[in-house]
Design a protein around this motif. Structure first.
Motif, PDB file in Angstrom:
ATOM      1  N   UNK A 168       0.515  -1.504  -0.304  1.00 49.88           N
ATOM      2  CA  UNK A 168       0.453   0.088   0.155  1.00 49.88           C
ATOM      3  C   UNK A 168       0.580   1.030   0.154  1.00 49.88           C
ATOM      4  N   UNK A 169       1.830   1.383   1.074  1.00 54.23           N
ATOM      5  CA  UNK A 169       2.584   2.783   1.535  1.00 54.23           C
ATOM      6  C   UNK A 169       3.296   2.808   2.136  1.00 54.23           C
ATOM      7  N   UNK A 170       3.017   3.965   3.204  1.00 59.41           N
ATOM      8  CA  UNK A 170       3.547   4.326   3.969  1.00 59.41           C
ATOM      9  C   UNK A 170       3.208   5.233   4.741  1.00 59.41           C
ATOM     10  N   UNK A 171       3.703   5.598   6.272  1.00 66.53           N
ATOM     11  CA  UNK A 171       2.463   6.738   7.222  1.00 66.53           C
ATOM     12  C   UNK A 171       3.774   6.759   7.870  1.00 66.53           C
ATOM     13  N   UNK A 172       3.419   7.775   8.202  1.00 64.60           N
ATOM     14  CA  UNK A 172       4.411   8.598   9.320  1.00 64.60           C
ATOM     15  C   UNK A 172       3.635  10.096  10.485  1.00 64.60           C
ATOM     16  N   UNK A 173       4.387   9.471  11.904  1.00 66.22           N
ATOM     17  CA  UNK A 173       3.776  11.176  12.746  1.00 66.22           C
ATOM     18  C   UNK A 173       4.769  11.378  13.013  1.00 66.22           C
ATOM     19  N   UNK A 174       4.584  12.676  13.940  1.00 65.87           N
ATOM     20  CA  UNK A 174       5.606  13.482  13.915  1.00 65.87           C
ATOM     21  C   UNK A 174       4.803  14.652  15.164  1.00 65.87           C
ATOM     22  N   UNK A 175       5.760  15.382  15.853  1.00 64.59           N
ATOM     23  CA  UNK A 175       5.183  16.266  16.396  1.00 64.59           C
ATOM     24  C   UNK A 175       4.464  17.704  15.903  1.00 64.59           C
ATOM     25  N   UNK A 176       4.935  17.774  14.799  1.00 64.08           N
ATOM     26  CA  UNK A 176       3.840  18.272  13.853  1.00 64.08           C
ATOM     27  C   UNK A 176       3.942  17.906  12.236  1.00 64.08           C
ATOM     28  N   UNK A 177       3.771  18.692  11.688  1.00 61.46           N
ATOM     29  CA  UNK A 177       3.032  18.818  10.209  1.00 61.46           C
ATOM     30  C   UNK A 177       5.045  18.557   9.962  1.00 61.46           C
ATOM     31  N   UNK A 178       5.490  19.302  10.045  1.00 63.49           N
ATOM     32  CA  UNK A 178       6.729  19.529   9.031  1.00 63.49           C
ATOM     33  C   UNK A 178       7.927  18.180   9.532  1.00 63.49           C
ATOM     34  N   UNK A 179       7.295  18.149  10.738  1.00 57.54           N
ATOM     35  CA  UNK A 179       8.545  17.296  11.554  1.00 57.54           C
ATOM     36  C   UNK A 179       8.036  15.387  10.930  1.00 57.54           C
ATOM     37  N   UNK A 180       6.681  15.585  10.594  1.00 53.18           N
ATOM     38  CA  UNK A 180       5.572  14.244   9.847  1.00 53.18           C
ATOM     39  C   UNK A 180       6.129  14.137   8.589  1.00 53.18           C
ATOM     40  N   UNK A 181       5.910  14.982   7.634  1.00 47.17           N
ATOM     41  CA  UNK A 181       6.699  14.680   6.971  1.00 47.17           C
ATOM     42  C   UNK A 181       7.798  14.711   5.824  1.00 47.17           C
ATOM     43  N   UNK A 182       9.048  15.143   7.276  1.00 44.88           N
ATOM     44  CA  UNK A 182      10.629  15.290   7.163  1.00 44.88           C
ATOM     45  C   UNK A 182      10.516  13.936   7.253  1.00 44.88           C
ATOM     46  N   UNK A 183      10.043  13.236   8.265  1.00 44.64           N
ATOM     47  CA  UNK A 183      10.059  11.560   8.415  1.00 44.64           C
ATOM     48  C   UNK A 183       9.912  10.680   6.940  1.00 44.64           C
TER      49      UNK A 183
END
Ligand SMILES: [Zn+2]
Length: 282
Positions: A168-183
């Motif tokens: 399917x794909x990938x999912x990432x989580x972070x303390x804010x949107x920038x961090x989740x995107x960078x992951x």
């Protein structure tokens, strides 16, 4: 019928938050990590509500009115249209991870290829990945857009900020949107390098002592358990884990040869022969 409360009950999202939401959508599209209306993103606000992209909205051209506010049950509080069909995946992550305030889901081609091949990115290969994400597991396959997808990642997301979704794909989580995107950026960049190394014919994981020296440079994590599979334990532990759990755990690009062929069962031998022949034919 979606429940909608008075717009007076919630402060409007800050322009900065909305701008970042739109920018991350544009980047996912520009990088080729979503096709058409694939992917979705969300943010947990300080009042306990969530901003989420609308169902069917192309992320590269997301409009402000396609960012909906929902409550913890997924009921729409403001905005037009229905929330993303993967809202359940996002809400599951927020429930499991109180430290997380943003989630990004996309289909980056190389990471997704590893998810299709059922090859978790778990070897200690790239220092940056060792220090930031450790390893990137694969959640079992679940039908997209159903509650099963959220359930499939519960175990993995508790201890990992990035999870591949089988086929399917990938999912990432972070303390804010920038961090989740960078992951997400880190995952796809790492997967691409590993793919290139594999195509060059050899992926060389770091050894235990090299990883321990690396972790010792990282402050808070110094002295902790090794978060990925080092070269000198990869083959033996992989074979053991594979037999004990049935999980498709492996070192990308490295034939899964048992530590010793003595005692290997017919399946092991057949697999080794297939992998050696495949490598010769490449
Ligand atoms: Zn998806």
């Amino acid at each position: 019928m979606a429940y909608r409360s008075s717009s007076q009950r919630h402060a409007p999202p800050s322009p900065t938050q909305i701008d970042l939401f739109l920018e991350v959508g544009r980047r996912l599209d520009a990088k080729g990590w979503v096709a058409a209306n694939d992917g979705n993103l969300s943010v947990r606000e300080s009042d306990g509500t969530f901003l989420v992209s609308a169902s069917g909205a192309p992320k590269g051209y997301l409009r402000r009115d396609q960012i909906l506010r929902v409550d913890s049950e997924g009921k729409v509080l403001s905005g037009e249209g229905r929330p993303s069909s993967e809202l359940g995946l996002h809400l599951t992550i927020y429930r499991e991870r109180p430290d997380v305030s943003a989630v990004v889901h996309a289909h980056p081609p190389v990471s997704t290829a590893y998810a299709v091949a059922r090859e978790p990115l778990d070897a200690c290969v790239l220092p940056e990945l060792v220090l930031t994400l450790g390893r990137i597991p694969i959640a079992p396959y679940a039908t997209p857009g159903t509650p099963e997808l959220g359930a499939s990642i519960v175990d993995a997301i508790r201890t990992h900020d990035a999870v591949l979704l089988a086929n399917h794909g990938a999912v990432t989580a972070g303390k804010d949107l920038e961090s989740a995107y960078f992951t997400m950026e880190r995952v796809e960049h790492g997967a691409r390098i590993l793919l290139y190394a594999h195509l060059l014919g050899r992926v060389t994981p770091l050894g235990t002592s090299e990883v321990e020296r690396l972790l010792a440079t990282s402050g808070p994590r110094a002295g902790g358990p090794i978060p990925c599979v080092p070269a000198d334990t990869a083959v033996g532990s992989d074979a053991h884990r594979h037999r004990e759990t049935g999980d498709e755990v492996s070192v990308p690009g490295t034939p899964r040869v048992p530590a010793s062929l003595e005692g290997a069962d017919a399946m092991d031998l057949a697999r080794v022969i297939r992998e050696v022949l495949a490598e010769r034919l490449e």
